[in-house]
Write a protein that holds these residues in place. Sequence first.
Motif, PDB file in Angstrom:
ATOM      1  N   VAL A  61       0.839  -1.081   0.055  1.00  0.00           N
ATOM      2  CA  VAL A  61      -0.048  -0.137  -0.051  1.00  0.00           C
ATOM      3  C   VAL A  61       0.819   1.191   0.002  1.00  0.00           C
ATOM      4  O   VAL A  61       0.649   2.177  -0.785  1.00  0.00           O
ATOM      5  N   ARG A  62       1.773   1.218   0.890  1.00  0.00           N
ATOM      6  CA  ARG A  62       2.902   2.475   0.967  1.00  0.00           C
ATOM      7  C   ARG A  62       3.638   2.668  -0.258  1.00  0.00           C
ATOM      8  O   ARG A  62       3.855   3.928  -0.603  1.00  0.00           O
ATOM      9  N   THR A  63       3.896   1.674  -1.157  1.00  0.00           N
ATOM     10  CA  THR A  63       4.762   1.912  -2.209  1.00  0.00           C
ATOM     11  C   THR A  63       3.859   1.956  -3.403  1.00  0.00           C
ATOM     12  O   THR A  63       4.460   2.000  -4.612  1.00  0.00           O
ATOM     13  N   ASP A  64       2.334   2.006  -3.252  1.00  0.00           N
ATOM     14  CA  ASP A  64       1.616   2.042  -4.359  1.00  0.00           C
ATOM     15  C   ASP A  64       2.012   0.720  -5.366  1.00  0.00           C
ATOM     16  O   ASP A  64       1.903   1.169  -6.582  1.00  0.00           O
ATOM     17  N   SER A  65       2.495  -0.420  -4.874  1.00  0.00           N
ATOM     18  CA  SER A  65       2.490  -1.741  -5.835  1.00  0.00           C
ATOM     19  C   SER A  65       1.211  -1.937  -6.288  1.00  0.00           C
ATOM     20  O   SER A  65       0.256  -2.008  -5.713  1.00  0.00           O
ATOM     21  N   ASP A  66       1.589  -2.619  -7.610  1.00  0.00           N
ATOM     22  CA  ASP A  66       0.051  -3.308  -8.198  1.00  0.00           C
ATOM     23  C   ASP A  66       0.038  -4.584  -7.956  1.00  0.00           C
ATOM     24  O   ASP A  66       1.014  -5.345  -7.911  1.00  0.00           O
ATOM     25  N   VAL A  67      -0.758  -4.952  -6.980  1.00  0.00           N
ATOM     26  CA  VAL A  67      -1.165  -6.239  -6.598  1.00  0.00           C
ATOM     27  C   VAL A  67      -2.256  -6.924  -7.129  1.00  0.00           C
ATOM     28  O   VAL A  67      -3.372  -6.457  -7.231  1.00  0.00           O
ATOM     29  N   ILE A  68      -1.959  -8.260  -7.571  1.00  0.00           N
ATOM     30  CA  ILE A  68      -3.042  -8.967  -8.114  1.00  0.00           C
ATOM     31  C   ILE A  68      -3.639  -9.848  -7.125  1.00  0.00           C
ATOM     32  O   ILE A  68      -2.879 -10.811  -6.513  1.00  0.00           O
TER      33      ILE A  68
END
Length: 109
Positions: A61-68
């Motif tokens: 969430v903090r790194t604005d990662s794209d999570v599937i």
Amino acid sequence: MSDIRIVGISGSLRARSHTPALLRAAQKHAPGGVSVDVHGGVSPANFGSVRAQRALRQVFVRTDSDVITKPEAIDFRAYERFGEDGNVADDPTIGLLQDLLAAPTAKAA
């Protein structure tokens, strides 16, 4: 170089765990343009894995990662899906992995 990089993390440190075997199969059967990096177990304790997953989600969430998050890979009677060598030996399971690995490609399109 691959366009999409998937990071697979096994929560298990057990030598005969199915999760690392599924991640190895994901590496082997990844579609073109997708690479899968596999990382080992995150916790030797019973509840450590749950805590590690929660902390990892916060990092995403903090790194604005794209999570599937979907589709999930649930393989009933997993013990029947692996050969003596510990590798996935079941075509439907390989198909499920390939579908799961296609999700980031579809999301990126």
